[in-house]
Design an enzyme around this catalytic site. Structure first.
Site, PDB file in Angstrom:
ATOM      1  N   HIS B 226       1.682  32.252  -3.187  1.00 56.83           N
ATOM      2  CA  HIS B 226       1.776  32.092  -1.735  1.00 56.83           C
ATOM      3  C   HIS B 226       3.199  32.404  -1.279  1.00 56.83           C
ATOM      4  CE1 HIS B 226       2.003  29.237   1.958  1.00 56.83           C
ATOM      5  NE2 HIS B 226       1.496  30.381   2.320  1.00 56.83           N
ATOM      6  N   PRO B 363      -5.514  27.351  -0.588  1.00 55.63           N
ATOM      7  CA  PRO B 363      -4.672  26.545  -1.471  1.00 55.63           C
ATOM      8  C   PRO B 363      -4.612  25.094  -1.000  1.00 55.63           C
ATOM      9  CG  PRO B 363      -3.388  28.249  -0.333  1.00 55.63           C
ATOM     10  CD  PRO B 363      -4.763  28.262   0.256  1.00 55.63           C
ATOM     11  N   GLY B 364      -4.660  24.179  -1.951  1.00 55.86           N
ATOM     12  CA  GLY B 364      -4.461  22.777  -1.613  1.00 55.86           C
ATOM     13  C   GLY B 364      -2.975  22.502  -1.507  1.00 55.86           C
ATOM     14  N   HIS B 389      -6.595  27.903   6.294  1.00 58.03           N
ATOM     15  CA  HIS B 389      -5.640  28.527   5.368  1.00 58.03           C
ATOM     16  C   HIS B 389      -5.071  27.535   4.363  1.00 58.03           C
ATOM     17  CE1 HIS B 389      -2.436  26.554   7.482  1.00 58.03           C
ATOM     18  NE2 HIS B 389      -1.488  27.315   7.023  1.00 58.03           N
TER      19      HIS B 389
END
Lengths: 137, 465
Positions: B226, B363-364, B389
């Site tokens: 990310h 994504p967490g 997101h």
């Protein structure tokens, strides 16, 4: 007198800076920004010049603070202190000499992506100049 | 209103309603900051179509809220840099490997060290990947494809990226010198804040057929990256905010950050072109990081295979076609902290996924699971093809930053996660308690059909900026 203080914002960092005049307000706004980027001492090994001309007070603060982000990303220069600063209130322009060091020597704590106009104001309240700035981090 | 949909009826200058997708619990949190005011402000912009949307991970931003989605008419509508965000194309890439958790487990400390050493993170440190100005321009124009042509990957890599890793219409001459100077030394860097590189294990499969299409299976090691367009994108956003202010003024705006230009104006087109340059920089940024990840993993696993599953854009404006009132119409969709979620059949999806829909990567927060979902036809009808997101913040950084980094490290270690942080502050600021519960966000998304669950990924190695 308080130089600046931080306020709550879910995503970003918001601060209010104070100054008895615009010159002092710019110095304290820059100090608040530095506190967010790196909150420890930075050596004064290098000198850089800043020169900006804004369209109004908010735009002047925006452009002035953005210079520090540009120096960090573009020149790997982490600022320590403002050595000299001249603020032209009528033309919204600032000339400053700043001291600092190579950012590669420091464990910088946060990546300020941008200065924003969100909730931004610069105004005089009584005898005190105040600026409010939200930083995108 | 159907379950988990909240509507703000138009009032004052609002041209369309606001529509928030959230559970009751999440909606109550959203009400606490300025998110709703920001959704209303966006509804006042010229040429907005349908509604001003917020996804279930929404929270206060600047101008648009984070998790904000809005589509604009190409003739009457506007484009706003504040609706895209400063970190243009802050995006997520998913890589799959032929490794399993039992391969990685014994070596995870060593591999975490190696990856942290190889991939620059943090602020003001630059990158070992040196670029000439000419090459930077080629990257701005051609994105990940250019780097693949130069030997930093395979054709399959860029074919599996949104826009095939090369957003069209990018013109480097519309990017300022200042932006180029901020970006040139940062190619191949993670940055700081919420940017990360994670190695995760596929823990649970919800949809075997789609997981198979995406090449995912239980116990497999996958990698999430990310990061965005770094200083280059931030400066492009700032530059065009200033230009639009000069050209169109800010008097009639509810928030200075909502400054905009008509999509069909010269300046509007120029912004979209400069934005495409930043998007390409971000695609290329992850291509270099992918190249380094492959190189490092090869040292430990000579037969390792690392393939790109997909890469999704978060902060972007896109011209897309929808059926509106029975007619096909092209619109400009702003997604700020939101992911495209196209269902099967759309031509924008890579051929190999077209019969199931695009991968949607969620994504967490640090130390919590991440999800792979699949896009839906329903999203095209109810959210201009958009989904969440991430988990979405609910705590300010000054609140979350009070937690000691050691404490956070301990919590992650307890879960068996290996952590490396470029900056100690990121550990505190990004600690899992600062975010909404990812499981709840994903369940709301799944139930609403904004995207559907395919696989759950649990973190093994977390490297944050």
């Amino acid at each position: 007198m308080k130089k600046y203080e931080f306020l709550e914002h879910t995503a970003d960092v918001k601060f209010i800076a104070y100054g008895k005049d615009l010159r002092k307000l710019m110095i304290n706004s820059a100090k608040a920004l530095k506190k967010v980027i790196y909150n420890k001492r930075v050596k004064k090994r290098e000198e850089k010049k800043i020169k900006i001309k804004g369209k109004d007070l908010e735009n002047m603060v925006y452009l002035f603070l953005e210079e520090f982000l540009f120096l960090l990303d573009g020149k790997n220069f982490l600022f320590s202190k403002i050595k000299e600063i001249e603020v032209d209130e009528k033309n919204f322009s600032i000339k400053a000499t700043i001291l600092g060091d190579s950012s590669k020597r420091y464990d910088i704590q946060s990546d300020v992506k941008a200065i924003t106009y969100n909730e931004m104001y610069v105004r005089k309240e009584g005898k005190l100049w105040i600026s409010q700035v939200v930083l995108d981090v | 209103m159907p379950k988990n949909v909240y509507e703000i009826p138009p009032k004052k200058d609002m041209k369309v309603p606001g529509r928030i997708y959230a559970s009751k619990k999440i909606f109550d949190k959203i009400k606490k900051d300025k998110t709703i005011e920001q959704i209303e402000n966006v509804a006042k912009l010229d040429g907005i179509i349908g509604a001003s949307f917020a996804m279930p991970d929404a929270h206060q931003g600047y101008g648009f809220c984070i998790g904000g989605v809005a589509a604009f008419d190409l003739e009457k509508g506007i484009v706003s840099p504040g609706g895209v965000g400063y970190d243009i194309n802050c995006s997520v890439r998913l890589l799959k490997t032929n490794l399993t958790i039992s391969d990685l487990e014994p070596l995870k400390e060593k591999i975490a060290d190696a990856l942290q050493k190889r991939i620059p993170s943090g602020v003001g440190r630059g990158s070992p990947f040196q670029l000439s100005r000419k090459k930077l321009d080629l990257i701005l124009e051609k994105g990940a494809k250019y780097l693949v042509d130069e030997g930093y990957g395979t054709k399959e890599d860029y074919l599996n990226i949104e826009e095939e890793g090369q957003m069209k219409g990018a013109n480097p001459s519309l990017v300022s010198e200042r932006a180029k100077k901020r970006g040139i030394g940062q190619m191949g860097t993670l940055g700081a804040g919420n940017h990360f590189l994670d190695l995760l294990v596929v823990d649970e499969i919800f949809d075997e057929k789609v997981a198979d299409k995406f090449g995912l299976e239980k116990n497999q090691i996958v990698i999430l990256i990310h990061c965005g367009s770094r200083g280059l994108g931030h400066q492009i956003a700032s530059d065009y905010i200033k230009k639009m202010e000069e050209e169109y003024g800010i008097k009639n705006l509810p928030d200075r950050e909502l400054v905009n230009a008509p999509i069909k104006s010269k300046l509007g087109k120029e912004y979209l072109s400069a934005m495409a340059c930043a998007a390409n920089f971000a695609f290329a940024n992850k291509q270099i990081i992918t190249y380094w990840v492959r190189d490092e993993l090869k040292k430990y696993f000579p037969d390792v295979k690392v393939d790109v599953v997909y890469e999704v854009c978060h902060n972007i404006a896109k011209i897309e076609e929808y059926k509106i009132n029975g007619k096909k119409k092209k619109v400009c969709v702003h997604r700020k902290g939101a992911t495209r979620s196209f269902g099967k059949g759309r031509k924008e999806i890579p051929k190999k996924y077209r019969e199931v829909g695009q991968p949607v990567l969620i994504p967490g927060s640090m130390g919590t699971p991440s999800y792979v979902m699949v896009g839906t036809k329903k999203a095209e009808k109810i959210s201009f093809g958009s989904s969440v997101h991430g988990a979405g913040r609910e705590m300010s950084r000054s609140q979350s930053g009070k937690r000691s980094s050691k404490d956070v490290e301990k919590e992650l270690k307890k879960k068996g996660i290996t952590i490396r942080a470029g900056t100690k502050q990121s550990l505190s600021n990004e600690n899992p308690q600062a975010y909404k519960d990812i499981e709840e966000v994903v369940d709301v998304v799944h139930d609403l059909g904004l995207s559907l669950k395919v696989a759950k990924l649990s973190p093994v190695i977390v490297i944050i900026g």
